[in-house]
Motif scaffolding. Structure first.
Motif, PDB file in Angstrom:
ATOM      1  N   LEU A   1       0.899  -1.190  -0.095  1.00  0.00           N
ATOM      2  CA  LEU A   1      -0.049   0.204   0.157  1.00  0.00           C
ATOM      3  C   LEU A   1       0.996   1.222   0.022  1.00  0.00           C
ATOM      4  O   LEU A   1       0.660   2.141  -0.880  1.00  0.00           O
TER       5      LEU A   1
ATOM      6  N   ALA B   1       1.199   4.297  -2.975  1.00  0.00           N
ATOM      7  CA  ALA B   1       0.471   5.675  -2.419  1.00  0.00           C
ATOM      8  C   ALA B   1       1.491   6.612  -2.173  1.00  0.00           C
ATOM      9  O   ALA B   1       1.400   8.225  -2.479  1.00  0.00           O
TER      10      ALA B   1
ATOM     11  N   PHE C   1       1.202  10.370  -4.261  1.00  0.00           N
ATOM     12  CA  PHE C   1       1.130  11.466  -3.514  1.00  0.00           C
ATOM     13  C   PHE C   1       2.276  12.625  -4.102  1.00  0.00           C
ATOM     14  O   PHE C   1       2.033  13.759  -4.209  1.00  0.00           O
TER      15      PHE C   1
ATOM     16  N   GLY D   1      -0.337   5.779   5.931  1.00  0.00           N
ATOM     17  CA  GLY D   1      -0.679   5.131   4.426  1.00  0.00           C
ATOM     18  C   GLY D   1      -1.823   5.422   3.976  1.00  0.00           C
ATOM     19  O   GLY D   1      -1.922   5.638   2.572  1.00  0.00           O
ATOM     20  N   LEU D   2      -3.089   5.427   4.568  1.00  0.00           N
ATOM     21  CA  LEU D   2      -4.343   6.215   4.130  1.00  0.00           C
ATOM     22  C   LEU D   2      -4.215   7.476   3.619  1.00  0.00           C
ATOM     23  O   LEU D   2      -4.937   7.823   2.646  1.00  0.00           O
TER      24      LEU D   2
ATOM     25  N   LEU E   1      -1.608   9.268   2.407  1.00  0.00           N
ATOM     26  CA  LEU E   1      -1.244   9.071   1.173  1.00  0.00           C
ATOM     27  C   LEU E   1      -1.877   8.643   0.077  1.00  0.00           C
ATOM     28  O   LEU E   1      -2.062   9.379  -1.029  1.00  0.00           O
ATOM     29  N   LEU E   2      -2.494   7.568   0.338  1.00  0.00           N
ATOM     30  CA  LEU E   2      -3.551   7.031  -0.533  1.00  0.00           C
ATOM     31  C   LEU E   2      -4.571   7.888  -1.135  1.00  0.00           C
ATOM     32  O   LEU E   2      -4.965   8.208  -2.098  1.00  0.00           O
TER      33      LEU E   2
ATOM     34  N   GLY F   1      -3.389  11.461  -2.496  1.00  0.00           N
ATOM     35  CA  GLY F   1      -2.707  11.116  -3.719  1.00  0.00           C
ATOM     36  C   GLY F   1      -3.738  10.707  -4.809  1.00  0.00           C
ATOM     37  O   GLY F   1      -3.518  11.529  -5.897  1.00  0.00           O
ATOM     38  N   THR F   2      -4.814  10.174  -4.328  1.00  0.00           N
ATOM     39  CA  THR F   2      -5.805   9.657  -5.509  1.00  0.00           C
ATOM     40  C   THR F   2      -6.657  10.994  -5.621  1.00  0.00           C
ATOM     41  O   THR F   2      -6.840  11.392  -6.909  1.00  0.00           O
TER      42      THR F   2
END
Length: 127
Positions: free
Chosen positions: A58, A62, A66, A111-112, A114-115, A118-119
Motif C-alpha cells: 500500500l 501511495a 502523492f 498510508g491512508l 498518502l493513498l 494522492g488519489t
C-alpha cells in the motif's frame, strides 16, 4: 521527486534491516527455513518483517502517487513518518505483540493519508 526518493530509500532500508533481523533470529533461535514458527521470540521478529512487506504494498504506490500529484516534500515527510512508525511498531512488537497498536495505527493512518490524498490530487489534476 528527491524527497519521495529519500522516503522510499528509508522505507526499503528499514525493510532490509528487518530481513537481516529475521536471518539472525533464525540462527539465534534455531528456526530453520522454511519454518516460520517454533520460538515466540523468532515469531515476533518474523511477523514484523512480514507485516512490513504487507504494508509496503500500500505504502509505496501511495507515496509515489502523492509525491507526483500533491507534493514531493510532503510525501517525503509523510514517508519518513511512516518509516519511523514502522520502527516504533517493531520495537513494540519485539517487546510484547499486544503493545504494537500505536505503531500499527500510525503506519496505517499515514498510508491512508498518502493513498486518499494522492488519489484526490491525481483526480483534480487530471480533471
Amino acid at each position: 521527486m528527491r524527497f519521495t526518493i529519500l522516503a522510499t530509500f528509508a522505507a526499503l532500508m528499514t525493510y532490509c534491516w528487518f530481513m537481516i533481523k529475521v536471518a539472525r533470529a533464525r540462527k539465534q533461535f534455531g528456526v530453520e527455513a522454511p519454518k516460520t514458527s517454533g520460538n515466540q521470540n523468532f515469531e515476533r521478529i518474523f511477523r514484523v518483517q512480514q507485516n512490513t512487506v504487507e504494508q509496503l504494498v500500500l505504502f509505496l504506490p501511495a507515496l509515489w502517487i502523492f509525491g507526483t500529484y500533491v507534493s514531493d516534500q510532503l510525501a517525503g515527510l509523510l514517508g519518513l513518518g511512516w518509516t519511523a512508525a514502522r520502527a516504533l511498531y517493531a520495537a513494540e512488537y519485539y517487546t510484547d505483540a499486544k503493545k504494537r497498536g500505536p505503531g500499527a495505527a500510525l503506519t496505517t493512518l499515514i498510508g491512508l493519508v498518502l493513498l486518499v490524498g494522492g488519489t484526490i490530487g491525481a483526480l483534480v489534476k487530471m480533471g
